[in-house]
Design a protein around this motif. Structure first.
Motif, PDB file in Angstrom:
ATOM      1  N   ASP A 174      43.888  12.506 -13.900  1.00  0.00           N
ATOM      2  CA  ASP A 174      43.016  13.187 -12.928  1.00  0.00           C
ATOM      3  C   ASP A 174      43.537  13.025 -11.501  1.00  0.00           C
ATOM      4  O   ASP A 174      42.768  12.861 -10.547  1.00  0.00           O
ATOM      5  CB  ASP A 174      41.578  12.661 -13.024  1.00  0.00           C
ATOM      6  N   THR A 190      35.994   7.217 -17.802  1.00  0.00           N
ATOM      7  CA  THR A 190      35.045   7.664 -16.772  1.00  0.00           C
ATOM      8  C   THR A 190      34.431   9.026 -17.118  1.00  0.00           C
ATOM      9  O   THR A 190      33.487   9.463 -16.463  1.00  0.00           O
ATOM     10  CB  THR A 190      35.735   7.765 -15.398  1.00  0.00           C
ATOM     11  N   HIS A 191      34.970   9.667 -18.133  1.00  0.00           N
ATOM     12  CA  HIS A 191      34.466  10.984 -18.538  1.00  0.00           C
ATOM     13  C   HIS A 191      33.379  10.855 -19.612  1.00  0.00           C
ATOM     14  O   HIS A 191      33.253   9.819 -20.274  1.00  0.00           O
ATOM     15  CB  HIS A 191      35.607  11.833 -19.089  1.00  0.00           C
ATOM     16  N   HIS A 192      32.629  11.935 -19.776  1.00  0.00           N
ATOM     17  CA  HIS A 192      31.700  12.049 -20.897  1.00  0.00           C
ATOM     18  C   HIS A 192      32.387  12.848 -21.993  1.00  0.00           C
ATOM     19  O   HIS A 192      33.226  13.720 -21.704  1.00  0.00           O
ATOM     20  CB  HIS A 192      30.408  12.772 -20.470  1.00  0.00           C
ATOM     21  N   GLU A 195      34.104  16.520 -21.837  1.00  0.00           N
ATOM     22  CA  GLU A 195      34.704  16.839 -20.545  1.00  0.00           C
ATOM     23  C   GLU A 195      36.231  16.843 -20.663  1.00  0.00           C
ATOM     24  O   GLU A 195      36.802  16.225 -21.562  1.00  0.00           O
ATOM     25  CB  GLU A 195      34.278  15.829 -19.478  1.00  0.00           C
ATOM     26  N   THR A 196      36.870  17.524 -19.741  1.00  0.00           N
ATOM     27  CA  THR A 196      38.331  17.623 -19.757  1.00  0.00           C
ATOM     28  C   THR A 196      38.942  16.547 -18.863  1.00  0.00           C
ATOM     29  O   THR A 196      38.548  16.379 -17.711  1.00  0.00           O
ATOM     30  CB  THR A 196      38.795  19.003 -19.264  1.00  0.00           C
ATOM     31  N   VAL A 197      39.894  15.812 -19.413  1.00  0.00           N
ATOM     32  CA  VAL A 197      40.650  14.841 -18.641  1.00  0.00           C
ATOM     33  C   VAL A 197      42.041  15.431 -18.419  1.00  0.00           C
ATOM     34  O   VAL A 197      42.642  16.001 -19.334  1.00  0.00           O
ATOM     35  CB  VAL A 197      40.734  13.474 -19.358  1.00  0.00           C
ATOM     36  N   THR A 214      37.991  15.808 -24.140  1.00  0.00           N
ATOM     37  CA  THR A 214      37.668  14.561 -24.844  1.00  0.00           C
ATOM     38  C   THR A 214      36.669  14.807 -25.974  1.00  0.00           C
ATOM     39  O   THR A 214      35.872  15.748 -25.923  1.00  0.00           O
ATOM     40  CB  THR A 214      37.102  13.517 -23.878  1.00  0.00           C
TER      41      THR A 214
END
Length: 357
Positions: A174, A190-192, A195-197, A214
């Motif tokens: 990111d 840190t993502h849910h 979501e896109t990392v 993810t």
């Protein structure tokens, strides 16, 4: 006076019972038991040549090497394969032989593991051992070895399947630079899920941007996963080639690999001209971990006329439990211990060094 007919019947019963016992015992001795036999395996000098005459270790043009003498043997154990069948007779014979041992098969091989799977795991352990020994030896010799987080494996069908490949080196997540595997894991975390990392990796010398959506962890749906295994890719100051080949597997030669590399890259001779053997799995930081079959490895070392045997500290009790085979047992916890003990013994064979006695 005894009745001859009764004596005859009793005699017949005893004979039948004896024959039956012998037959049952014979059958029992033939029946396989869920154990494997450990025997001394071959030893190999890490300072010497391999098949074909090439040195076990060769170095890139930038490396400055020094002459060595004596031997630094790594030792091995012969173990029955996962599909081997050990009879009670063979197990008993091994148990009664001083340089052999019998252990439960499931301690060596997981349930239902095939020979192919076992060989693949052993080969992977050897590869890891070679990497760790290079890093530990180079750092002990004063060289800097860089580390970068990289993709070790991509889960088939996982979120990153078809996007990332083994060997990709992480540059940033990111837009934030990452330098360790933990930093990559935390950044993805840190993502849910869903979501896109955005991952930036180095692949064949080029920077590649890889967006990955993810997915939730199979056990904890709140945890995001991209479906990869992350490890470390090392950057070496020069090439260090381990030419041991594919005949040997497992991690336990690592310590002796590291000592040979160190000996060739530093002035002086660690062995003092002696034949030295040892064992122990090694970590990149030089920590020496215990291994299996230490008594069998000692016997193999003695057969090769070694006089000193390096023993991981956690294996000392086992190594000292029985005949020492004429070996001086030196206790080691890390590569630094091994180096300092060998240097002391090279100067003075009677030097006091950590031992297993």
């Amino acid at each position: 006076m005894s009745d001859p007919n009764k004596l005859s019947a009793r005699y017949t019963t005893m004979v039948v019972a004896t024959i039956s016992l012998i037959a049952l015992t014979s059958v029992a001795f033939m029946v396989p038991v869920p154990y494997v036999r450990l025997q001394p395996g071959p030893v190999q000098d890490t300072l010497g040549p391999v098949k074909g005459g090439e040195s076990m270790f060769t170095f890139g043009a930038k490396a400055k090497t020094y002459p060595t003498s004596g031997s630094l043997f790594f030792t091995t154990v012969r173990v029955g394969g996962p599909d081997a069948h050990l009879s009670i007779r063979a197990a008993l014979a091994a148990y009664l032989t001083s340089d052999q041992a019998v252990v439960p098969k499931d301690l060596v091989y997981p349930d239902n593991e095939t020979r192919e799977q076992s060989d693949a795991e052993s080969a992977a352990q050897m590869t890891g051992s070679q990497d760790s020994s290079r890093v530990a030896a180079l750092r002990a010799a004063g060289y800097k070895v860089g580390e970068r987080p990289s993709v070790v494996q991509v889960v088939k069908g996982g979120a990153a399947f078809g996007k990332l490949v083994a060997g990709d080196v992480f540059l940033d997540v990111d837009g934030t630079k990452v330098t360790t595997p933990d930093q990559v894991v935390k950044a993805v975390g840190t993502h849910h899920p869903g979501e896109t990392v955005r991952l930036t990796v180095e692949r064949r010398g080029e920077s590649v941007d890889v967006p990955v959506v993810t997915r939730p962890d199979a056990k904890d749906k709140t945890v995001p996963r991209v479906g990869i295994s992350i490890g470390v890719k090392y950057t070496y100051p020069f090439q260090v080639n381990n030419n041991v080949g594919t005949d040997v597997g497992g991690p336990s030669a690592g310590t002796m690999f590291a000592l040979a590399i160190y000996d060739k890259l530093t002035p002086g001779e660690l062995t003092g001209g002696k034949k030295i053997a040892g064992t122990g799995e090694i970590a990149p930081d030089g920590t020496v971990a215990p291994i299996g079959g230490v008594r069998q490895k000692m016997a193999g070392a003695a057969n090769a006329d070694a006089t000193i045997f390096l023993v991981p500290a956690a294996n000392c009790a086992e190594a000292a439990d029985g005949d020492d085979d004429g070996l001086k047992l030196v206790r080691i916890s890390n590569l630094k211990d091994a180096i300092s003990s060998l240097e002391a013994l090279a100067k003075n064979p009677d030097a006091k060094v950590p031992s297993c006695s």
